[in-house]
Design an enzyme around this catalytic site. Structure first.
Site, PDB file in Angstrom:
ATOM      1  N   LEU A 197      25.276 -16.336  -2.647  1.00  0.00           N
ATOM      2  CA  LEU A 197      25.487 -16.651  -1.578  1.00  0.00           C
ATOM      3  C   LEU A 197      23.830 -17.321  -0.665  1.00  0.00           C
ATOM      4  O   LEU A 197      24.356 -18.523   0.253  1.00  0.00           O
ATOM      5  CB  LEU A 197      26.789 -16.854  -1.150  1.00  0.00           C
ATOM      6  CG  LEU A 197      27.898 -16.733  -1.551  1.00  0.00           C
ATOM      7  CD1 LEU A 197      29.416 -15.666  -0.605  1.00  0.00           C
ATOM      8  CD2 LEU A 197      29.226 -18.637  -1.246  1.00  0.00           C
ATOM      9  N   ASN A 219      24.690 -12.050   5.024  1.00  0.00           N
ATOM     10  CA  ASN A 219      25.348 -12.316   3.858  1.00  0.00           C
ATOM     11  C   ASN A 219      24.999 -10.691   2.599  1.00  0.00           C
ATOM     12  O   ASN A 219      25.866 -10.601   2.116  1.00  0.00           O
ATOM     13  CB  ASN A 219      25.114 -13.358   3.206  1.00  0.00           C
ATOM     14  CG  ASN A 219      25.112 -13.421   1.573  1.00  0.00           C
ATOM     15  OD1 ASN A 219      26.658 -13.953   2.272  1.00  0.00           O
ATOM     16  ND2 ASN A 219      24.784 -13.799   0.830  1.00  0.00           N
ATOM     17  N   THR A 247      29.462 -15.251  -7.932  1.00  0.00           N
ATOM     18  CA  THR A 247      28.505 -14.847  -7.900  1.00  0.00           C
ATOM     19  C   THR A 247      27.945 -13.616  -8.544  1.00  0.00           C
ATOM     20  O   THR A 247      28.665 -12.868  -9.525  1.00  0.00           O
ATOM     21  CB  THR A 247      27.441 -14.320  -6.046  1.00  0.00           C
ATOM     22  OG1 THR A 247      28.362 -13.323  -5.346  1.00  0.00           O
ATOM     23  CG2 THR A 247      27.894 -15.284  -5.347  1.00  0.00           C
ATOM     24  N   TYR A 278      35.147  -2.385   0.475  1.00  0.00           N
ATOM     25  CA  TYR A 278      35.055  -3.328   1.047  1.00  0.00           C
ATOM     26  C   TYR A 278      36.076  -4.361   1.632  1.00  0.00           C
ATOM     27  O   TYR A 278      35.466  -5.137   2.589  1.00  0.00           O
ATOM     28  CB  TYR A 278      35.056  -4.450  -0.771  1.00  0.00           C
ATOM     29  CG  TYR A 278      34.372  -5.310  -0.182  1.00  0.00           C
ATOM     30  CD1 TYR A 278      33.063  -6.120  -0.964  1.00  0.00           C
ATOM     31  CD2 TYR A 278      35.036  -6.671  -1.096  1.00  0.00           C
ATOM     32  CE1 TYR A 278      32.712  -6.982  -0.477  1.00  0.00           C
ATOM     33  CE2 TYR A 278      34.849  -8.546  -1.184  1.00  0.00           C
ATOM     34  CZ  TYR A 278      33.825  -8.271  -0.432  1.00  0.00           C
ATOM     35  OH  TYR A 278      33.583  -9.558  -0.535  1.00  0.00           O
ATOM     36  N   ASP A 313      15.703  -3.463   4.099  1.00  0.00           N
ATOM     37  CA  ASP A 313      17.113  -3.071   4.315  1.00  0.00           C
ATOM     38  C   ASP A 313      17.173  -2.892   5.651  1.00  0.00           C
ATOM     39  O   ASP A 313      17.084  -2.894   6.676  1.00  0.00           O
ATOM     40  CB  ASP A 313      16.893  -1.739   3.913  1.00  0.00           C
ATOM     41  CG  ASP A 313      18.747  -0.962   3.743  1.00  0.00           C
ATOM     42  OD1 ASP A 313      19.269  -1.864   3.907  1.00  0.00           O
ATOM     43  OD2 ASP A 313      18.497   0.001   3.830  1.00  0.00           O
ATOM     44  N   LYS A 373      34.764  -5.968   5.488  1.00  0.00           N
ATOM     45  CA  LYS A 373      35.409  -7.066   5.487  1.00  0.00           C
ATOM     46  C   LYS A 373      36.059  -7.287   7.008  1.00  0.00           C
ATOM     47  O   LYS A 373      35.660  -8.128   7.351  1.00  0.00           O
ATOM     48  CB  LYS A 373      35.593  -7.807   4.495  1.00  0.00           C
ATOM     49  CG  LYS A 373      34.395  -7.717   3.296  1.00  0.00           C
ATOM     50  CD  LYS A 373      33.088  -8.701   3.603  1.00  0.00           C
ATOM     51  CE  LYS A 373      32.665  -8.612   2.662  1.00  0.00           C
ATOM     52  NZ  LYS A 373      31.365  -9.068   3.591  1.00  0.00           N
ATOM     53  N   ASP A 393      15.759 -10.051   1.979  1.00  0.00           N
ATOM     54  CA  ASP A 393      16.823  -9.665   0.394  1.00  0.00           C
ATOM     55  C   ASP A 393      15.936  -8.339  -0.061  1.00  0.00           C
ATOM     56  O   ASP A 393      14.976  -8.409   0.301  1.00  0.00           O
ATOM     57  CB  ASP A 393      16.373 -10.413  -0.796  1.00  0.00           C
ATOM     58  CG  ASP A 393      17.942  -9.581  -1.374  1.00  0.00           C
ATOM     59  OD1 ASP A 393      19.213 -10.971  -1.389  1.00  0.00           O
ATOM     60  OD2 ASP A 393      17.908  -9.576  -1.782  1.00  0.00           O
TER      61      ASP A 393
END
Length: 309
Positions: free
Chosen positions: A19, A102, A208, A174, A75, A178, A38
């Site tokens: 993404l 992201n 992904t 997770y 990071d 979120k 990244d």
């Protein structure tokens, strides 16, 4: 004809793959100069040696297409490294206009089996990572607004998930992260509106590296209905001047569909017939209510057809 994001600069985290990569490419296509961030660990659980290659490859791809981009490989869950990321964009491009968060990892486990490290690591990368970059970007916009004596241009696009909306039995860490990101987004939207900055969150459904075992490939040789390229245009729109009136919103996006999620509404209300509720009175009204509704507390998500994502 000028491009929608021409003259603007952006930071996209987790942009070496999936993404984030699609979003970085879309922002560049729309004219933004992009810092591609990244950390580059190969494992979707955050394991393996960090590598500069994923971020550098995407930055090179943008430059090859005629855009402006540079790579950042630190990071974002580290507070000072997130500071350096925002400072890099400001130093290289004169200012930061767009932040797309992201970056994330997965460490799935049922809640009764999850270790403390599995909980902490996912919360750290997703939720703290979103906060870190948002903190430094918002401070930058606040200072610019004060210097300008009025609003400035700023856009934040955060990444939540349908795991928060509809639950995900094997992902308590997770789903919690979120959900926290949505709370962070709405709070940020309220705090920064007076400076001209908007903050919105998306719940993307895409195939992904993190979801390849959840969503089987049904592309049939054409564009995969769950390709990240279906998500990227919405990010480009939310980052643009056209979305100036969109603030504090949560949108689900996948395969040619965008759904605007309403804030939670009261399903039913019960008032005590005396000074305060008793156990017996609550038992009478609530037990009957849930019997009548069959416990369908997620009706809104069922209408959207939301599943784990």
């Amino acid at each position: 004809m000028s491009l929608p994001l021409e003259g603007l600069s952006a930071v996209v985290t987790g942009a070496g793959r999936g993404l984030g990569r699609a979003e970085a490419l879309e922002l560049a296509r729309l004219g933004a100069a992009v810092v591609v961030n990244d950390y580059g660990q190969p494992g979707r659980d955050g394991s393996g040696e960090a590598s500069a290659a994923p971020a550098e490859e995407v930055a090179a791809e943008i430059r090859k297409a005629g855009g402006t981009a540079l790579a950042h490989t630190a990071d974002v869950a580290d507070f000072q490294q997130a500071r350096a990321l925002v400072e890099l964009a400001v130093e290289e491009f004169g200012k930061l206009d767009i932040l797309v968060n992201n970056a994330g990892i997965l460490r799935d486990r049922m809640v009764f089996s999850m270790t403390e490290d599995e909980w902490d690591s996912v919360i750290r990368v997703h939720l703290k990572g979103h906060f870190n970059t948002t903190h430094f970007a918002s401070a930058h916009w606040r200072e610019r607004s004060k210097a300008a004596g009025g609003p400035v241009y700023g856009r934040i696009v955060n990444t939540s998930s349908e795991a928060f909306l509809a639950g995900s039995a094997g992902q308590p860490n997770y789903a919690a992260a979120k959900g926290g990101i949505v709370g962070l987004t709405t709070s940020t939207a309220l705090a920064l509106a007076k400076y001209g900055v908007t903050a919105n969150a998306i719940c993307p459904r895409a195939r992904t590296r993190m979801t390849e075992d959840v969503f089987p490939d049904v592309s049939d040789g054409g564009l995969d209905p769950l390709a990240p390229e279906h998500v990227a245009p919405l990010v480009g729109y939310l980052a643009s001047p056209a979305a100036a009136r969109v603030n504090g919103q949560l949108l689900v996006v996948h395969g040619g569909m965008v759904a605007i999620v309403e804030r939670p509404r009261v399903q039913a209300q019960f008032d005590s017939k005396q000074e305060a509720f008793t156990y017996e009175e609550l038992d009478a009204v609530l037990t009957q209510h849930y019997a009548d509704t069959k416990g369908e507390t997620f009706a809104a998500t069922e209408v959207l057809g939301l599943k784990r994502g």
